[in-house]
Design a protein around this motif. Structure first.
Motif, PDB file in Angstrom:
ATOM      1  N   GLU A 139       0.820  -1.206   0.000  1.00  0.00           N
ATOM      2  CA  GLU A 139       0.000   0.000   0.000  1.00  0.00           C
ATOM      3  C   GLU A 139       0.854   1.256   0.000  1.00  0.00           C
ATOM      4  O   GLU A 139       0.563   2.221  -0.712  1.00  0.00           O
ATOM      5  N   ARG A 140       1.935   1.264   0.792  1.00  0.00           N
ATOM      6  CA  ARG A 140       2.853   2.413   0.787  1.00  0.00           C
ATOM      7  C   ARG A 140       3.520   2.546  -0.571  1.00  0.00           C
ATOM      8  O   ARG A 140       3.698   3.654  -1.085  1.00  0.00           O
ATOM      9  N   ALA A 141       3.899   1.418  -1.172  1.00  0.00           N
ATOM     10  CA  ALA A 141       4.562   1.447  -2.474  1.00  0.00           C
ATOM     11  C   ALA A 141       3.648   2.034  -3.542  1.00  0.00           C
ATOM     12  O   ALA A 141       4.057   2.886  -4.345  1.00  0.00           O
ATOM     13  N   LYS A 142       2.388   1.604  -3.566  1.00  0.00           N
ATOM     14  CA  LYS A 142       1.463   2.095  -4.594  1.00  0.00           C
ATOM     15  C   LYS A 142       1.129   3.569  -4.390  1.00  0.00           C
ATOM     16  O   LYS A 142       0.989   4.314  -5.368  1.00  0.00           O
ATOM     17  N   ARG A 143       1.034   4.007  -3.144  1.00  0.00           N
ATOM     18  CA  ARG A 143       0.818   5.436  -2.898  1.00  0.00           C
ATOM     19  C   ARG A 143       1.986   6.251  -3.413  1.00  0.00           C
ATOM     20  O   ARG A 143       1.804   7.326  -4.005  1.00  0.00           O
ATOM     21  N   ARG A 144       3.204   5.753  -3.223  1.00  0.00           N
ATOM     22  CA  ARG A 144       4.394   6.469  -3.693  1.00  0.00           C
ATOM     23  C   ARG A 144       4.405   6.541  -5.222  1.00  0.00           C
ATOM     24  O   ARG A 144       4.724   7.586  -5.810  1.00  0.00           O
ATOM     25  N   LEU A 145       4.053   5.451  -5.884  1.00  0.00           N
ATOM     26  CA  LEU A 145       3.977   5.458  -7.345  1.00  0.00           C
ATOM     27  C   LEU A 145       2.981   6.501  -7.823  1.00  0.00           C
ATOM     28  O   LEU A 145       3.262   7.284  -8.743  1.00  0.00           O
ATOM     29  N   GLU A 171       1.929   9.206  -6.338  1.00  0.00           N
ATOM     30  CA  GLU A 171       2.405  10.565  -6.077  1.00  0.00           C
ATOM     31  C   GLU A 171       3.437  11.004  -7.105  1.00  0.00           C
ATOM     32  O   GLU A 171       3.380  12.124  -7.624  1.00  0.00           O
ATOM     33  N   GLU A 172       4.393  10.125  -7.409  1.00  0.00           N
ATOM     34  CA  GLU A 172       5.458  10.503  -8.344  1.00  0.00           C
ATOM     35  C   GLU A 172       4.915  10.717  -9.754  1.00  0.00           C
ATOM     36  O   GLU A 172       5.318  11.642 -10.458  1.00  0.00           O
ATOM     37  N   ARG A 227      10.119  18.089 -12.930  1.00  0.00           N
ATOM     38  CA  ARG A 227      10.016  16.629 -12.857  1.00  0.00           C
ATOM     39  C   ARG A 227       9.721  16.077 -14.246  1.00  0.00           C
ATOM     40  O   ARG A 227       8.697  16.396 -14.833  1.00  0.00           O
ATOM     41  N   LEU A 228      10.626  15.227 -14.742  1.00  0.00           N
ATOM     42  CA  LEU A 228      10.584  14.781 -16.136  1.00  0.00           C
ATOM     43  C   LEU A 228      10.128  13.336 -16.310  1.00  0.00           C
ATOM     44  O   LEU A 228       9.379  13.032 -17.238  1.00  0.00           O
ATOM     45  N   ALA A 229      10.600  12.446 -15.470  1.00  0.00           N
ATOM     46  CA  ALA A 229      10.344  11.022 -15.708  1.00  0.00           C
ATOM     47  C   ALA A 229      10.362  10.239 -14.404  1.00  0.00           C
ATOM     48  O   ALA A 229      10.933  10.681 -13.401  1.00  0.00           O
ATOM     49  N   VAL A 230       9.728   9.069 -14.437  1.00  0.00           N
ATOM     50  CA  VAL A 230       9.698   8.147 -13.305  1.00  0.00           C
ATOM     51  C   VAL A 230      10.059   6.761 -13.834  1.00  0.00           C
ATOM     52  O   VAL A 230       9.531   6.333 -14.864  1.00  0.00           O
ATOM     53  N   VAL A 231      10.968   6.058 -13.152  1.00  0.00           N
ATOM     54  CA  VAL A 231      11.406   4.725 -13.571  1.00  0.00           C
ATOM     55  C   VAL A 231      11.235   3.752 -12.401  1.00  0.00           C
ATOM     56  O   VAL A 231      11.774   3.975 -11.316  1.00  0.00           O
ATOM     57  N   LEU A 232      10.487   2.693 -12.618  1.00  0.00           N
ATOM     58  CA  LEU A 232      10.303   1.625 -11.632  1.00  0.00           C
ATOM     59  C   LEU A 232      11.089   0.416 -12.109  1.00  0.00           C
ATOM     60  O   LEU A 232      10.781  -0.168 -13.150  1.00  0.00           O
ATOM     61  N   GLU A 253      -0.441   6.360 -27.937  1.00  0.00           N
ATOM     62  CA  GLU A 253       0.586   6.182 -26.913  1.00  0.00           C
ATOM     63  C   GLU A 253       0.775   7.418 -26.046  1.00  0.00           C
ATOM     64  O   GLU A 253       1.668   7.458 -25.203  1.00  0.00           O
ATOM     65  N   VAL A 254      -0.061   8.430 -26.265  1.00  0.00           N
ATOM     66  CA  VAL A 254      -0.063   9.609 -25.400  1.00  0.00           C
ATOM     67  C   VAL A 254      -1.059   9.341 -24.273  1.00  0.00           C
ATOM     68  O   VAL A 254      -2.264   9.268 -24.493  1.00  0.00           O
ATOM     69  N   LEU A 255      -0.547   9.168 -23.080  1.00  0.00           N
ATOM     70  CA  LEU A 255      -1.363   8.750 -21.942  1.00  0.00           C
ATOM     71  C   LEU A 255      -1.432   9.848 -20.886  1.00  0.00           C
ATOM     72  O   LEU A 255      -0.762  10.873 -20.990  1.00  0.00           O
ATOM     73  N   THR A 256      -2.245   9.613 -19.882  1.00  0.00           N
ATOM     74  CA  THR A 256      -2.345  10.513 -18.732  1.00  0.00           C
ATOM     75  C   THR A 256      -1.748   9.838 -17.508  1.00  0.00           C
ATOM     76  O   THR A 256      -1.508   8.622 -17.507  1.00  0.00           O
ATOM     77  N   ALA A 257      -1.549  10.622 -16.447  1.00  0.00           N
ATOM     78  CA  ALA A 257      -1.016  10.059 -15.213  1.00  0.00           C
ATOM     79  C   ALA A 257      -1.943   8.975 -14.664  1.00  0.00           C
ATOM     80  O   ALA A 257      -1.485   7.959 -14.138  1.00  0.00           O
TER      81      ALA A 257
END
Length: 315
Positions: free
Chosen positions: A153-159, A161-162, A176-181, A254-258
């Motif tokens: 649950e903490r992990a998904k909340r962090r995802l 937010e970023e 803020r440009l990109a997020v990598v998991l 391929e243009v998506l939203t958050a």
């Protein structure tokens, strides 16, 4: 400018909501002790300190050296409380210090607070649960790598937010440009080289972004794909996404939203894959040429960039 971060004994602060008021009390430095000396601190904090000074030598206290190291910027100022280890690093070392501090904090089972971030980022140990993923938040100034909590649950909340912060301006004016998991190799979570080479990444803004996934096949080869909505027919236009000094041409689907990216990242975190209803296009596959009037003045990214550079720069 300095970069600040602190570790704490989780037993001393049971909840995240209590952490900052507790820290304000600790920052009065009112304990009857020598804050330059680790003696008397919680054992896990002392163990963390011993590992840290191997990478960032102490400029104060009993472990400081009379001479300066070759890399003066590697020095750090350590303050030791009974339940807190507060450290100041040179700003030039912020990215490296953050990665090392969070990784070693997880190793020693202490909490970590990235107090220089806005808002602050809190990491808590989850006893007995291994870390399975790291999260990189890439800005116009730096790449901030951290462990993703083993608590789902903490992990998904962090995802969430970023991804929702993409395109926003944070502390010190950085975009803020990109997020990598990225996935962690089993049994290697505390090693410096702990990546499997598989990841999902998003770049752009919360309103307009693109998502890519890199997967390893059973024969050891890799595939890197752009994720898009499944569309009927083959005639589809292209669009150009611009974020910072980066730009990329993708298909319209391929243009998506958050919100869409959050669903993809959560599914990847839980199932190590992409839902079947989404379409995967190999990144080497051409997309329809964008119209000249749609292209910004910035130079397009060089085709054929290596995997490491592509990941470092975002999708």
């Amino acid at each position: 400018m300095s970069y600040y971060i602190f570790a704490f004994d989780p037993a001393a602060v049971p909840t995240d909501g209590e952490l900052m008021p507790w820290f304000e009390e600790q920052a009065k430095w009112a304990e009857p002790r020598d804050y330059n000396d680790p003696a008397g601190s919680a054992p896990a904090l002392q163990a963390l300190y011993r590992d840290l000074i191997r990478v960032f030598p102490a400029m104060n206290g009993p472990d400081s050296s009379a001479g300066e190291p070759e890399d003066v910027d590697s020095l750090a100022d350590y303050s030791h409380g009974s339940s807190i280890l507060y450290v100041s690093f040179f700003w030039s070392k912020a990215e490296e210090a953050r990665e090392v501090f969070v990784r070693l904090g997880a190793k020693h089972g202490v909490g970590v607070c990235e107090i220089s971030e806005t808002p602050v980022v809190i990491h808590r140990p989850t006893p007995g649960a291994p870390h399975t993923h790291t999260l990189d938040a890439i800005t116009s100034m730096r790449s901030m790598a951290s462990w993703l909590s083993p608590d789902p649950e903490r992990a998904k909340r962090r995802l969430d937010e970023e991804l929702e912060r993409l395109g926003s301006t944070g502390a010190f004016g950085e975009l803020r440009l990109a997020v990598v998991l990225s996935t962690i190799a089993a049994g290697h979570e505390y090693d410096e080289d702990h990546y499997t080479g598989e990841y999902i990444q998003a770049g752009g803004t919360a309103e307009r972004l693109t998502v890519e996934v890199r997967m390893l096949e059973s024969d050891g080869t890799s595939r890197q794909c752009t994720v898009g909505r499944a569309v009927s027919g083959t005639h589809e236009g292209s669009e150009t996404l611009v974020f910072g000094n980066n730009q990329i041409v993708v298909r319209a689907s391929e243009v998506l939203t958050a919100a869409e990216a959050i669903g993809l990242f959560r599914h990847y975190y839980e199932h190590h894959g992409i839902p079947e209803e989404w379409h995967l296009r190999e990144v080497e596959t051409d997309v329809p040429a964008a119209h000249d009037e749609d292209l910004p003045d910035a130079a397009p990214a060089e085709a054929g960039a290596g995997e490491e550079q592509r990941k470092a720069d975002g999708p």
